[in-house]
Design an enzyme around this catalytic site. Structure first.
Site, PDB file in Angstrom:
ATOM      1  NE  ARG B  16      -1.387   2.520   2.818  1.00  0.00           N
ATOM      2  CZ  ARG B  16      -0.871   3.640   3.291  1.00  0.00           C
ATOM      3  NH1 ARG B  16      -0.770   4.715   2.523  1.00  0.00           N
ATOM      4  NH2 ARG B  16      -0.419   3.714   4.531  1.00  0.00           N
ATOM      5  CG  ASP B  17       3.433   4.276   2.936  1.00  0.00           C
ATOM      6  OD1 ASP B  17       3.092   5.260   2.270  1.00  0.00           O
ATOM      7  OD2 ASP B  17       4.314   4.325   3.819  1.00  0.00           O
ATOM      8  CG  HIS B 208       5.310   4.570   8.994  1.00  0.00           C
ATOM      9  ND1 HIS B 208       4.466   3.680   8.376  1.00  0.00           N
ATOM     10  CD2 HIS B 208       5.888   5.272   7.999  1.00  0.00           C
ATOM     11  CE1 HIS B 208       4.523   3.840   7.068  1.00  0.00           C
ATOM     12  NE2 HIS B 208       5.381   4.801   6.817  1.00  0.00           N
ATOM     13  CG  HIS B 210       9.705   7.521   5.322  1.00  0.00           C
ATOM     14  ND1 HIS B 210       9.239   8.048   4.148  1.00  0.00           N
ATOM     15  CD2 HIS B 210       8.699   6.732   5.793  1.00  0.00           C
ATOM     16  CE1 HIS B 210       8.002   7.615   3.920  1.00  0.00           C
ATOM     17  NE2 HIS B 210       7.646   6.827   4.901  1.00  0.00           N
ATOM     18  CB  CYS B 241      11.638  10.506  -0.075  1.00  0.00           C
ATOM     19  SG  CYS B 241      11.214  11.990   0.855  1.00  0.00           S
ATOM     20  CG  ASN B 250       7.731   3.384   3.451  1.00  0.00           C
ATOM     21  OD1 ASN B 250       7.306   3.877   4.491  1.00  0.00           O
ATOM     22  ND2 ASN B 250       7.026   3.369   2.324  1.00  0.00           N
TER      23      ASN B 250
END
Lengths: 308, 308
Positions: B16-17, B208, B210, B241, B250
């Site tokens: 998804r992300d 979460h 990055h 990003c 991520n």
């Protein structure tokens, strides 16, 4: 919560450990300029070359010319690597005022790397230490494969302590504990440093991590929590991983500085000026920087302030 | 020395992300296969799609078909993102059994991203929460820009607490605290999590991160030291990003697993099987993995055991 030192010494290895593992050879003139840019960035140590066999390590040929051409700053130290007495004599003749010696915690690695046992490698340093003492020159000692060996896998913390202690007995002022193949995690770092600090004062220990599997900064964090205050790094992440061509090697100086400064830990170093030096040298090498910070910067990331 | 949890839940966001931020659109069939490979790897959560506007996010079009085609495992949860009541209705019609909602800690970001104030975004979730409760469906809440904002820079921990608390009041079972632009360092993480755990139990908080500036795993380490036990990651580091095309986004699942397993922290996930899923999806995307672990693996690095 853990506490952190208010100041960390960043020991720059790009012009030596970085360049000696790059395929393209950088001419003396550019190496001098690179070293001077790093020194101008405020780095207190810039490892400047190696007096090893130019046949074995052609990238370091002309280290005497580098030292001769360098405009040295009083506030900066420019160590050079010496493998043995002959190398030390050459370094002295070239005007070196700081040297470093290099061995490992794994017998298989030392055998493959310098065709000697660990004990023999330490013996080789004895005349180096003697000459250094005569000329009042500080010697640093590297202990590589401290978190794992490409041939043996697991390396016992006791093996690291044994080698580091032997170097300290020889008179080195600092031992740099290296994760040569970038396999370490915070658990391994904690195990090795716990064993080390029971024998050697924390302020005589530096850490040298590779970011091959992305764990370098987490390993630095653990080291800081254990009162280690000197961290090695290589501008632009130069050097790669000699055991996996194409993979990341040395922790990039910019990435280290970004984290430390975000934690309000003082280094005295300008990340912008290190970045300039990194773009200069990667231009000379014809490659992109390995540093994540520089990749974000090159991609136009806004350098928003981290929350602190 | 700090203590670490013995077990960590890895929450996979790649399908998804990750995919929603990739330029190339992956067909439903390959997304299904990717999700099933991740589930087979032992990941307990695999975020499977989003019921957002297919015009705004074409990469997530066909999320209903993905859910329909998916062979679901009993042991795995497959949340989907829903922006509002309409999205929730579509997700329910498609047979979703787990959903997630998304807002931010910075007003400028929320305005630019979803054209609403933070308060309005929370109001939008009220009917979502009502429908979820009626259908006994757990809702997760994302709080992005928690460590910094691309427009405002510094984000106050109090702003993060305010938004996270509003989501908890709405009934979310977990809040995922996101460093959307990868500017966080352990100091910022400590500040934000300290503020959060005074209001919300640590076991309701996920992190979460990055890896845009290389700090993701150091930030995870700090979170674990603060008793956080759920970490989001994206296989192969998919997603990049969005605010700096070309930079890392991520945290890669493989890099997270490598560190956790090296610390003897159990995840129940097979790093080899995640790597297979990552190579499959990066093949479909025509790009190389961002994961350092996979880059080392692809470069032929020997996976020597880390010292522990």
């Amino acid at each position: 919560m853990p506490t952190y030192p208010s100041r960390v010494t960043v020991y720059e290895v790009g012009p030596r450990d970085g360049l000696q593992n790059e395929a393209r050879h950088v001419p003396v003139e550019d190496r001098v300029r690179y070293i001077e840019m790093l020194a101008d960035a405020g780095l207190p140590f810039v490892e400047a070359g190696a007096f090893v066999s130019p046949k074995a390590v052609p990238q370091m040929a002309g280290s005497d010319e580098v030292l001769a051409a360098l405009h040295r700053k009083e506030s900066v130290r420019y160590p050079v690597l010496v493998p043995n007495e002959r190398g030390m004599e050459r370094a002295l003749a070239a005007g070196a005022s700081d040297v470093a010696v290099f061995t490992a915690a794994s017998e298989s690695f030392t055998r493959a790397n310098i065709n000697a046992t660990i004990a023999e490698s330490i013996e080789n340093f004895r005349p180096v230490a003697r000459l250094a003492q005569q000329h009042n020159i500080p010697v640093r000692g590297y202990v590589s494969t401290a978190l794992g060996c490409p041939y043996e896998g697991y390396v016992a913390p006791e093996a690291v302590v044994r080698v580091a202690s032997a170097l300290v007995e020889l008179g080195v002022w600092q031992v740099s504990i290296g994760d040569t193949i970038g396999v370490g995690t915070p658990a391994g770092v904690e195990a090795v440093l716990s064993a080390l600090v029971s024998e050697i004062p924390a302020d005589m220990i530096a850490v040298h991590f590779h970011d091959t599997r992305g764990t370098a900064l987490a390993n630095v964090l653990t080291s800081l929590q254990m009162a280690i205050t000197t961290v090695d790094s290589s501008s632009a992440g130069l050097g790669g991983c000699p055991y996996a061509p194409g993979a990341s090697g040395n922790l990039a100086t910019e990435d280290l500085l970004y984290m430390l400064h975000g934690m309000n830990i003082d280094t005295g170093v300008s990340i912008e000026k290190v970045a300039e030096a990194s773009f200069f040298i990667t231009g000379a090498l014809g490659r992109r920087p390995e540093s994540k910070f520089l990749q974000a910067f090159a991609a136009g990331a806004r350098q928003a302030d981290a929350a602190h």
